[in-house]
Scaffold this active site. Structure first.
Site, PDB file in Angstrom:
ATOM      1  N   GLU A 132      -3.976   3.648   6.556  1.00  0.00           N
ATOM      2  CA  GLU A 132      -3.833   3.754   5.295  1.00  0.00           C
ATOM      3  C   GLU A 132      -4.267   4.726   4.440  1.00  0.00           C
ATOM      4  OE1 GLU A 132      -5.095  -0.135   3.754  1.00  0.00           O
ATOM      5  OE2 GLU A 132      -5.679   0.865   1.617  1.00  0.00           O
ATOM      6  N   ARG A 142       0.931  -1.015   0.066  1.00  0.00           N
ATOM      7  CA  ARG A 142      -0.029  -0.170  -0.022  1.00  0.00           C
ATOM      8  C   ARG A 142       0.929   1.244   0.102  1.00  0.00           C
ATOM      9  NH1 ARG A 142      -2.444  -3.712  -1.222  1.00  0.00           N
ATOM     10  NH2 ARG A 142      -4.633  -4.141  -0.031  1.00  0.00           N
ATOM     11  N   SER A 198     -10.607   1.055   3.485  1.00  0.00           N
ATOM     12  CA  SER A 198      -9.883   0.516   4.899  1.00  0.00           C
ATOM     13  C   SER A 198      -9.093   1.663   5.394  1.00  0.00           C
ATOM     14  CB  SER A 198      -8.969  -0.526   4.696  1.00  0.00           C
ATOM     15  OG  SER A 198     -10.016  -1.791   4.002  1.00  0.00           O
TER      16      SER A 198
HETATM   17  C1  LIG Z   1     -15.072   1.499  -0.865  1.00  0.00           C
HETATM   18  C2  LIG Z   1     -13.758   1.558  -1.203  1.00  0.00           C
HETATM   19  C3  LIG Z   1     -13.131   0.224  -1.568  1.00  0.00           C
HETATM   20  C4  LIG Z   1     -11.673   0.481  -1.487  1.00  0.00           C
HETATM   21  N1  LIG Z   1     -10.913  -0.690  -1.864  1.00  0.00           N
HETATM   22  C5  LIG Z   1      -9.593  -0.712  -1.867  1.00  0.00           C
HETATM   23  C6  LIG Z   1      -9.037  -2.100  -2.107  1.00  0.00           C
HETATM   24  O1  LIG Z   1      -9.634  -3.013  -2.221  1.00  0.00           O
HETATM   25  N2  LIG Z   1      -7.587  -2.040  -2.375  1.00  0.00           N
HETATM   26  C7  LIG Z   1      -6.897  -0.768  -2.400  1.00  0.00           C
HETATM   27  O2  LIG Z   1      -5.855  -0.725  -2.229  1.00  0.00           O
HETATM   28  N3  LIG Z   1      -7.443   0.324  -2.095  1.00  0.00           N
HETATM   29  C8  LIG Z   1      -8.830   0.535  -1.772  1.00  0.00           C
HETATM   30  N4  LIG Z   1      -9.658   1.481  -1.555  1.00  0.00           N
HETATM   31  C9  LIG Z   1      -8.801   2.723  -1.321  1.00  0.00           C
HETATM   32  C10 LIG Z   1      -8.517   3.745  -2.531  1.00  0.00           C
HETATM   33  O3  LIG Z   1      -9.729   3.352  -3.448  1.00  0.00           O
HETATM   34  C11 LIG Z   1      -7.351   3.333  -3.392  1.00  0.00           C
HETATM   35  O4  LIG Z   1      -6.273   3.414  -2.344  1.00  0.00           O
HETATM   36  C12 LIG Z   1      -7.273   4.235  -4.652  1.00  0.00           C
HETATM   37  O5  LIG Z   1      -6.084   3.478  -5.510  1.00  0.00           O
HETATM   38  C13 LIG Z   1      -6.774   5.569  -4.474  1.00  0.00           C
HETATM   39  O6  LIG Z   1      -6.668   6.247  -5.810  1.00  0.00           O
HETATM   40  P1  LIG Z   1      -7.282   7.661  -6.022  1.00  0.00           P
HETATM   41  O7  LIG Z   1      -7.064   8.065  -7.219  1.00  0.00           O
HETATM   42  O8  LIG Z   1      -8.614   7.962  -5.312  1.00  0.00           O
HETATM   43  O9  LIG Z   1      -5.895   8.305  -4.606  1.00  0.00           O
HETATM   44  P2  LIG Z   1      -6.399   9.822  -3.901  1.00  0.00           P
HETATM   45  O10 LIG Z   1      -7.209   9.170  -3.036  1.00  0.00           O
HETATM   46  O11 LIG Z   1      -6.827  10.772  -4.744  1.00  0.00           O
HETATM   47  O12 LIG Z   1      -4.924   9.863  -3.380  1.00  0.00           O
HETATM   48  C14 LIG Z   1      -4.501   8.931  -2.416  1.00  0.00           C
HETATM   49  C15 LIG Z   1      -2.890   9.185  -2.378  1.00  0.00           C
HETATM   50  O13 LIG Z   1      -2.398   9.025  -3.551  1.00  0.00           O
HETATM   51  C16 LIG Z   1      -1.745  10.270  -4.017  1.00  0.00           C
HETATM   52  N5  LIG Z   1      -1.975  10.395  -5.596  1.00  0.00           N
HETATM   53  C17 LIG Z   1      -3.139  10.311  -5.987  1.00  0.00           C
HETATM   54  N6  LIG Z   1      -2.940  10.203  -7.487  1.00  0.00           N
HETATM   55  C18 LIG Z   1      -1.487  10.405  -7.592  1.00  0.00           C
HETATM   56  C19 LIG Z   1      -0.804  10.432  -8.639  1.00  0.00           C
HETATM   57  N7  LIG Z   1      -1.437  10.394  -9.907  1.00  0.00           N
HETATM   58  N8  LIG Z   1       0.559  10.406  -8.471  1.00  0.00           N
HETATM   59  C20 LIG Z   1       1.284  10.491  -7.176  1.00  0.00           C
HETATM   60  N9  LIG Z   1       0.559  10.617  -6.257  1.00  0.00           N
HETATM   61  C21 LIG Z   1      -0.965  10.527  -6.398  1.00  0.00           C
HETATM   62  C22 LIG Z   1      -2.413  11.417  -3.123  1.00  0.00           C
HETATM   63  O14 LIG Z   1      -1.608  12.552  -2.997  1.00  0.00           O
HETATM   64  C23 LIG Z   1      -2.743  10.403  -2.013  1.00  0.00           C
HETATM   65  O15 LIG Z   1      -1.552  10.726  -1.099  1.00  0.00           O
HETATM   66  C24 LIG Z   1     -10.919   1.535  -1.172  1.00  0.00           C
HETATM   67  C25 LIG Z   1     -11.728   2.788  -1.412  1.00  0.00           C
HETATM   68  C26 LIG Z   1     -13.063   2.911  -1.153  1.00  0.00           C
HETATM   69  C27 LIG Z   1     -13.870   4.254  -1.027  1.00  0.00           C
END
Ligand SMILES: Cc1cc2nc3c(=O)[nH]c(=O)nc-3n(C[C@H](O)[C@H](O)[C@H](O)COP(=O)(O)OP(=O)(O)OC[C@H]3O[C@@H](n4cnc5c(N)ncnc54)[C@H](O)[C@@H]3O)c2cc1C
Length: 314
Positions: free
Chosen positions: A302, A175, A225
């Site tokens: 996380e 992660r 999570s």
């Molecule tokens: C219902 C639900 C279920 C989920 N299930 C899972 C799962 O099964 N497995 C899992 O791993 N995660 C899960 N997640 C968490 C989340 O969806 C993931 O971590 C997802 O990959 C985050 O992507 P995001 O674009 O929304 O990132 P954001 O939430 O926008 O950002 C998260 C972090 O990454 C950084 N970031 C975002 N984009 C970039 C980029 N392009 N370059 C550099 N840094 C960046 C941000 O600065 C921040 O620190 C879940 C979330 C929800 C709400």
């Protein structure tokens, strides 16, 4: 001249027109918590990202990168700097190699690759957010992680350079990535998929989506999570689910204001309507304290916290 005006003056006119002021972070995050971000800048390609970053550095404004906002807790006081939204959506497939912009929805990419007869990513079906967010955090589930499919990427470094990196340069771990820790932004990604058994991959996708519907708050505001699973006791062992410990300390009954633990998953906080960041932080602290008091282990977040004036997230 305000620091925001200085930032805007450093941008070419076309980009300046795309910048929005005072956008509530609750509208940009899936937990739906957070006050206004001073400046929100959508970057549709690497060069736009570079220009926004350069202007933020030169004007001295704090800076934060947002994808789909599905793993972030923003503060009720908002954010006093520049939020760059990675917004590029392009996607090209050649043979079994996929080149995609990091702003593309991760699940949208999975659906598209399966439609094109490419397998590999189906394990991640239903993970919200963008491709870039998934890479930056090495998203994973059901025994797989996105790192298994990465060939190379275009990245904006903390110094403002656009560079190509290979899979080994990400510093993937559970992660997280060293690349994200160093303040780099993922902008374009090349993935290696396979011409595999599409029918069974689609079945796997449907099974994961159904599983998520049963166990996760698919319709309620959440950030997934809250705490990371615990490192295995022995090398090569299995991680211990934080949710199992939280369940044993009665977390499912915990609530602070409108922030509550999801009744079907003890490691997920949901916003029942008007939760503030203070409610969410208090609830997370209670969850962590209860596990520490009973089991002597300290859970680590996380979810990433976006502090009001920091340009590095905790
Ligand atoms: C219902 C639900 C279920 C989920 N299930 C899972 C799962 O099964 N497995 C899992 O791993 N995660 C899960 N997640 C968490 C989340 O969806 C993931 O971590 C997802 O990959 C985050 O992507 P995001 O674009 O929304 O990132 P954001 O939430 O926008 O950002 C998260 C972090 O990454 C950084 N970031 C975002 N984009 C970039 C980029 N392009 N370059 C550099 N840094 C960046 C941000 O600065 C921040 O620190 C879940 C979330 C929800 C709400």
């Amino acid at each position: 001249m305000t620091v925001e005006d200085r930032f805007l003056n450093l941008l070419p006119g076309g980009l300046r027109a795309c910048v929005e002021r005072g956008v509530p972070l609750r509208d940009l995050t899936t937990l739906q918590v957070g006050g206004p971000a001073a400046l929100v800048c959508p970057a549709h390609n690497p060069e736009q990202a570079r220009r926004f970053h350069e202007a933020a550095l030169r004007s001295g404004l704090p800076w934060f990168v947002l994808g789909g906002g599905s793993n972030v807790l923003a503060d009720d006081r908002g954010f006093s700097g520049v939020v760059m939204r990675v917004a590029g959506q392009a996607c090209e497939m050649r043979g079994d190699v996929v080149t995609a912009a990091a702003g593309l929805g991760f699940d949208e990419l999975i659906a598209r690759t399966l439609r094109a007869g490419l397998t590999g990513l189906e394990f991640a079906s239903g993970i919200p957010g963008t491709l870039g967010g998934a890479l930056a955090g090495n998203a994973g589930c059901y025994g797989h992680e996105i790192r298994e499919f990465v060939r190379q990427a275009t990245v904006l470094t903390g110094d403002g350079d656009l560079v190509q990196v290979g899979c080994d340069d990400f510093g993937f771990r559970y992660r997280g990535t060293a690349l994200r820790d160093a303040g780099s932004v993922v902008l374009e990604v090349v993935l290696q998929l396979s011409h595999g058994d599409v029918e069974s991959a689609c079945e796997e996708r449907q099974a994961h989506l159904a599983d998520r519907l049963a166990k996760h708050p698919v319709h309620e505001p959440s950030a997934g999570s809250w705490f990371r699973n615990l490192e295995p006791a022995e090398p090569g062992g299995r991680r211990q689910a934080a949710g199992a410990l939280l369940e044993q300390v009665g977390a499912k009954a915990m609530r602070e204001g409108d922030a509550a633990v999801f009744p079907r998953h003890a490691n997920i906080i949901v916003n029942l309507g008007r939760a503030g960041s203070g409610d969410v932080r208090r609830l997370a602290a209670r969850m962590r304290d209860a596990v520490r008091d009973r089991f002597g282990v300290t859970l680590e977040e996380e979810v990433r916290y976006l502090d009001p004036a920091a340009d590095v997230v905790a």
